[in-house]
Design a protein around this motif. Structure first.
Motif, PDB file in Angstrom:
ATOM      1  N   ILE A 188       0.834  -1.203   0.000  1.00 24.26           N
ATOM      2  CA  ILE A 188       0.000   0.000   0.000  1.00 24.26           C
ATOM      3  C   ILE A 188       0.869   1.253   0.000  1.00 24.26           C
ATOM      4  O   ILE A 188       0.574   2.238  -0.698  1.00 24.26           O
ATOM      5  CB  ILE A 188      -0.948  -0.002   1.208  1.00 24.26           C
ATOM      6  N   ALA A 189       1.973   1.228   0.748  1.00 26.23           N
ATOM      7  CA  ALA A 189       2.876   2.386   0.761  1.00 26.23           C
ATOM      8  C   ALA A 189       3.475   2.620  -0.622  1.00 26.23           C
ATOM      9  O   ALA A 189       3.600   3.761  -1.066  1.00 26.23           O
ATOM     10  CB  ALA A 189       3.984   2.169   1.784  1.00 26.23           C
ATOM     11  N   ALA A 190       3.833   1.535  -1.314  1.00 27.82           N
ATOM     12  CA  ALA A 190       4.415   1.670  -2.650  1.00 27.82           C
ATOM     13  C   ALA A 190       3.397   2.213  -3.644  1.00 27.82           C
ATOM     14  O   ALA A 190       3.707   3.076  -4.468  1.00 27.82           O
ATOM     15  CB  ALA A 190       4.948   0.317  -3.118  1.00 27.82           C
ATOM     16  N   VAL A 191       2.184   1.712  -3.555  1.00 26.35           N
ATOM     17  CA  VAL A 191       1.133   2.175  -4.467  1.00 26.35           C
ATOM     18  C   VAL A 191       0.807   3.643  -4.199  1.00 26.35           C
ATOM     19  O   VAL A 191       0.620   4.438  -5.130  1.00 26.35           O
ATOM     20  CB  VAL A 191      -0.122   1.295  -4.327  1.00 26.35           C
ATOM     21  N   GLU A 192       0.745   4.004  -2.921  1.00 27.18           N
ATOM     22  CA  GLU A 192       0.500   5.412  -2.578  1.00 27.18           C
ATOM     23  C   GLU A 192       1.605   6.300  -3.119  1.00 27.18           C
ATOM     24  O   GLU A 192       1.349   7.412  -3.600  1.00 27.18           O
ATOM     25  CB  GLU A 192       0.394   5.571  -1.059  1.00 27.18           C
ATOM     26  N   GLU A 193       2.842   5.822  -3.037  1.00 26.93           N
ATOM     27  CA  GLU A 193       3.978   6.630  -3.483  1.00 26.93           C
ATOM     28  C   GLU A 193       3.881   6.951  -4.974  1.00 26.93           C
ATOM     29  O   GLU A 193       4.206   8.063  -5.401  1.00 26.93           O
ATOM     30  CB  GLU A 193       5.287   5.901  -3.202  1.00 26.93           C
ATOM     31  N   TYR A 194       3.417   5.985  -5.764  1.00 25.81           N
ATOM     32  CA  TYR A 194       3.394   6.180  -7.210  1.00 25.81           C
ATOM     33  C   TYR A 194       1.975   6.395  -7.745  1.00 25.81           C
ATOM     34  O   TYR A 194       1.660   6.018  -8.873  1.00 25.81           O
ATOM     35  CB  TYR A 194       4.081   4.992  -7.894  1.00 25.81           C
ATOM     36  N   ASN A 195       1.138   7.049  -6.937  1.00 25.60           N
ATOM     37  CA  ASN A 195      -0.227   7.311  -7.405  1.00 25.60           C
ATOM     38  C   ASN A 195      -0.261   8.366  -8.517  1.00 25.60           C
ATOM     39  O   ASN A 195      -1.193   8.393  -9.315  1.00 25.60           O
ATOM     40  CB  ASN A 195      -1.163   7.684  -6.253  1.00 25.60           C
ATOM     41  N   ILE A 196       0.744   9.222  -8.589  1.00 31.32           N
ATOM     42  CA  ILE A 196       0.820  10.173  -9.710  1.00 31.32           C
ATOM     43  C   ILE A 196       0.986   9.393 -11.014  1.00 31.32           C
ATOM     44  O   ILE A 196       0.266   9.627 -11.999  1.00 31.32           O
ATOM     45  CB  ILE A 196       1.997  11.149  -9.530  1.00 31.32           C
ATOM     46  N   GLU A 197       1.927   8.456 -11.013  1.00 26.73           N
ATOM     47  CA  GLU A 197       2.169   7.655 -12.209  1.00 26.73           C
ATOM     48  C   GLU A 197       0.952   6.790 -12.554  1.00 26.73           C
ATOM     49  O   GLU A 197       0.650   6.577 -13.733  1.00 26.73           O
ATOM     50  CB  GLU A 197       3.407   6.775 -12.003  1.00 26.73           C
ATOM     51  N   ALA A 198       0.244   6.297 -11.520  1.00 26.30           N
ATOM     52  CA  ALA A 198      -0.962   5.498 -11.773  1.00 26.30           C
ATOM     53  C   ALA A 198      -2.018   6.327 -12.497  1.00 26.30           C
ATOM     54  O   ALA A 198      -2.650   5.863 -13.454  1.00 26.30           O
ATOM     55  CB  ALA A 198      -1.525   4.952 -10.459  1.00 26.30           C
ATOM     56  N   SER A 199      -2.211   7.559 -12.049  1.00 27.95           N
ATOM     57  CA  SER A 199      -3.186   8.425 -12.716  1.00 27.95           C
ATOM     58  C   SER A 199      -2.739   8.773 -14.132  1.00 27.95           C
ATOM     59  O   SER A 199      -3.562   8.833 -15.056  1.00 27.95           O
ATOM     60  CB  SER A 199      -3.395   9.704 -11.893  1.00 27.95           C
ATOM     61  N   ILE A 200      -1.448   8.989 -14.310  1.00 30.65           N
ATOM     62  CA  ILE A 200      -0.938   9.271 -15.657  1.00 30.65           C
ATOM     63  C   ILE A 200      -1.227   8.096 -16.587  1.00 30.65           C
ATOM     64  O   ILE A 200      -1.712   8.273 -17.715  1.00 30.65           O
ATOM     65  CB  ILE A 200       0.572   9.564 -15.611  1.00 30.65           C
ATOM     66  N   LEU A 201      -0.940   6.886 -16.119  1.00 28.06           N
ATOM     67  CA  LEU A 201      -1.163   5.716 -16.959  1.00 28.06           C
ATOM     68  C   LEU A 201      -2.626   5.547 -17.310  1.00 28.06           C
ATOM     69  O   LEU A 201      -2.976   5.183 -18.437  1.00 28.06           O
ATOM     70  CB  LEU A 201      -0.660   4.453 -16.242  1.00 28.06           C
TER      71      LEU A 201
END
Length: 603
Positions: free
Chosen positions: A355-368
């Motif tokens: 969960i910490a890793a996913v939270e960290e890269y939520n910007i990239e998740a939204s971009i994708l």
């Protein structure tokens, strides 16, 4: 960018949004070249299943043969394809995020099945995987992994789609504290018509947003009628209705009032997988377009001989190359962060680290999510255009693909919401001292004022490396101007945030594509088709990034003289040197037509 060592310790794992900080290529990224044999085997198994069992029965699925769809889920479970994210202790395989994404890609061959499968293995199961109690995991996960039970995820309501925290469904604890009584309704719930287990969000006492596990057959819980949708017609979509539905208290998922953490993190994972699935969709529509275009003749020749058709095919291939680069760069960051956590798979520490890793890269998740869904819409539209009138009839697969893909811009958070999240998250982290935006902005602003431009050294893709850095400068310059103008009120300026998000999206796409190509270079030379894909995408993306940065500034700086000054500095960050795009397209399309599909496949 200028003096990156002053901004970021590039020897450390990049933070979310870190692509804005380090020079392109300085961070080694995960690419398809790095896939292990096990990861490739998972993909091949899923791809064969999708081809032989899903696509071969597409008509049956599209007609809502839900018993057959359940059978397919059980067959996928027997192959291990429903359990890659589930620990071995509960019947899963406990694999990394990249393996899971590869299976998601393979399952993207048919829109309705992709949505059904994604709800089962993603948003329907992962809340229990990462937030469930030991008893909840043991009760539900083995049956979800095997496909015996089907899962669904119920967040949206008729009056609260993007505004998830505005949900009205209410939960009240009974006086004996043994049950929660749910009242309310949910809308647009995938798999609802044949699901056994539902992850349902409601507010305890009307204010504590929480999650619950609800089983089919619970008294007071019923389904509304099936929705008849424009696309993904073979997937089940129904409303849920709760009328004094009694849910055992032990079915509370996670902590009371912490449902937002479950909802948003699971959605971030969903966004990653949706983006990857859309990239796979782009590969698929490119193949449909090539197959049709080579056989269709007009004016005495195949229509793939015409320049405007060749232009479309080349652009599709370039989209796939950039999309793959972003997708697996992001999963690689998550996997690397997990590896550095040292937590053993299946332990509470591992769940917290995920969960910490996913939270960290939520910007990239939204971009994708935004980039992938819009790239597939563009590719599907162009592929249908190549089919001409035949693309408009059900006999040809592109008609279904065109309808199916439209929903991708709506679910997992609309693209508008995700655009708000990209710069919004950067600003929040900067305010907390977690992202060096002020230092970065100062560096870029001073460089722009002096007319100093990024100047990558010699080597392959020199201009494209420069374009990657210019895109970052454009983003940072326009963002800082907006911060200085609006301050905290910037969070309400959606037009500005949307334009800034588009600059960031192109910055990540170009940075990722260039980095991927540089890593693949052999003896200082990049494979010609990959090089052409990067060059074509980079030039056109830079033009889009510049246009959106101007749009953001014009909506930010209303004083005419000040706006002209800003735009003058921005112009210095625009590379308008000529490029022979036709020649680049010919390199790409020649190999694409020879291959009969995307020419840089790795499977």
């Amino acid at each position: 960018m200028s003096n990156p060592a002053q901004i970021l310790d590039v020897s450390a794992l990049p933070p979310g949004g870190g692509f804005l900080l380090a020079p392109v290529g300085q961070e080694r990224i995960r690419t398809p070249d790095d896939f292990t044999e096990d990861q490739r085997a998972f993909f091949r198994t899923a791809e064969q299943f999708a081809e032989e069992r899903v696509l071969a029965n597409a008509a049956r699925i599209e007609k809502k043969d839900y018993p057959f769809v359940r059978q397919l889920l059980r067959e996928a479970g027997e192959l291990g394809l429903l359990g890659l994210d589930v620990p071995e202790a509960y019947g899963g395989l406990g694999q990394d995020e990249t393996s899971s994404m590869l299976v998601t890609e393979a399952m993207a061959r048919l829109g309705a099945w992709s949505v059904t499968f994604g709800a089962q293995v993603g948003i329907g199961s992962l809340p229990i995987v990462y937030f469930g109690t030991e008893a909840q995991k043991r009760r539900y996960l083995p049956k979800l992994v095997s496909g015996e039970w089907v899962a669904a995820y119920a967040l949206s309501e008729s009056s609260s789609g993007s505004d998830a925290l505005g949900a009205r469904t209410k939960a009240v604890l009974t006086p004996d504290r043994k049950h929660f009584v749910l009242n309310g309704s949910k809308q647009w719930i995938t798999n609802a018509g044949f699901a056994d287990v539902f992850i349902v969000f409601a507010k305890i006492d009307g204010d504590k947003f929480s999650a619950f596990i609800v089983e089919k057959g619970t008294p007071g819980f019923s389904l509304g009628a099936e929705e008849h949708k424009m696309g993904i017609r073979g997937s089940s979509t129904c409303p849920l209705i709760f009328e004094d539905a009694k849910i055992p208290a032990e079915n509370l998922l996670g902590e009371p009032g912490k449902g937002h953490r479950i909802a948003f993190n699971i959605l971030n994972i969903g966004r990653l997988k949706l983006g990857a699935g859309c990239v796979a969709g782009c590969r698929g529509v490119l193949q449909l377009a090539v197959e049709y275009g080579r056989d269709r003749r007009a004016f005495g020749q195949p229509i793939t001989g015409f320049g405007l058709v060749r232009e479309k095919l080349a652009r599709m291939a370039a989209l796939v190359y950039a999309g793959e680069a972003m997708s697996y760069r992001t999963t690689g960051l998550i996997d690397e962060r997990m590896a550095r956590s040292g937590a053993a798979h299946g332990t509470p520490a591992f769940d917290q680290a995920v969960i910490a890793a996913v939270e960290e890269y939520n910007i990239e998740a939204s971009i994708l999510k935004v980039w992938g869904s819009e790239a597939l819409s563009q590719a599907a539209d162009e592929a249908l255009q190549i089919h001409g009138g035949y693309g408009f009839v059900e006999e040809y697969a592109i008609e279904r693909v065109y309808r199916d893909n439209r929903v991708n811009r709506i679910f997992e958070g609309t693209n508008e919401i995700n655009r708000m999240l990209i710069p919004g998250t950067l600003l929040k982290r900067a305010a907390k001292g977690q992202f060096p935006l002020p230092q970065l902005a100062r560096t870029v602003g001073e460089a722009a004022a002096r007319g100093e431009l990024p100047r990558p050294g010699p080597g392959p893709l020199a201009r494209e490396r420069r374009l990657a850095e210019l895109n970052k400068h454009l983003m940072v310059y326009a963002l800082q101007a907006a911060v200085e103008t609006f301050g905290p009120a910037l969070s309400e300026k959606q037009e500005v945030l949307g334009a800034l998000a588009d600059v960031a999206i192109e910055a990540y796409a170009v940075d990722s594509a260039v980095a991927r190509a540089l890593q693949s270079a052999r003896d200082g030379r990049v494979e010609p088709v990959a090089e052409a894909c990067v060059k074509l995408y980079a030039v056109e993306a830079h033009e889009r990034a510049y246009a959106q940065a101007k749009r953001a500034l014009r909506a930010t700086v209303t004083d005419v003289a000040a706006c002209r000054e800003h735009l003058g500095r921005l112009r210095k960050l625009f590379d308008e040197d000529p490029a022979d795009l036709t020649a680049l397209r010919e390199i790409i399309v020649t190999k694409t037509l020879e291959a009969g599909k995307y020419p840089l496949g790795w499977a």
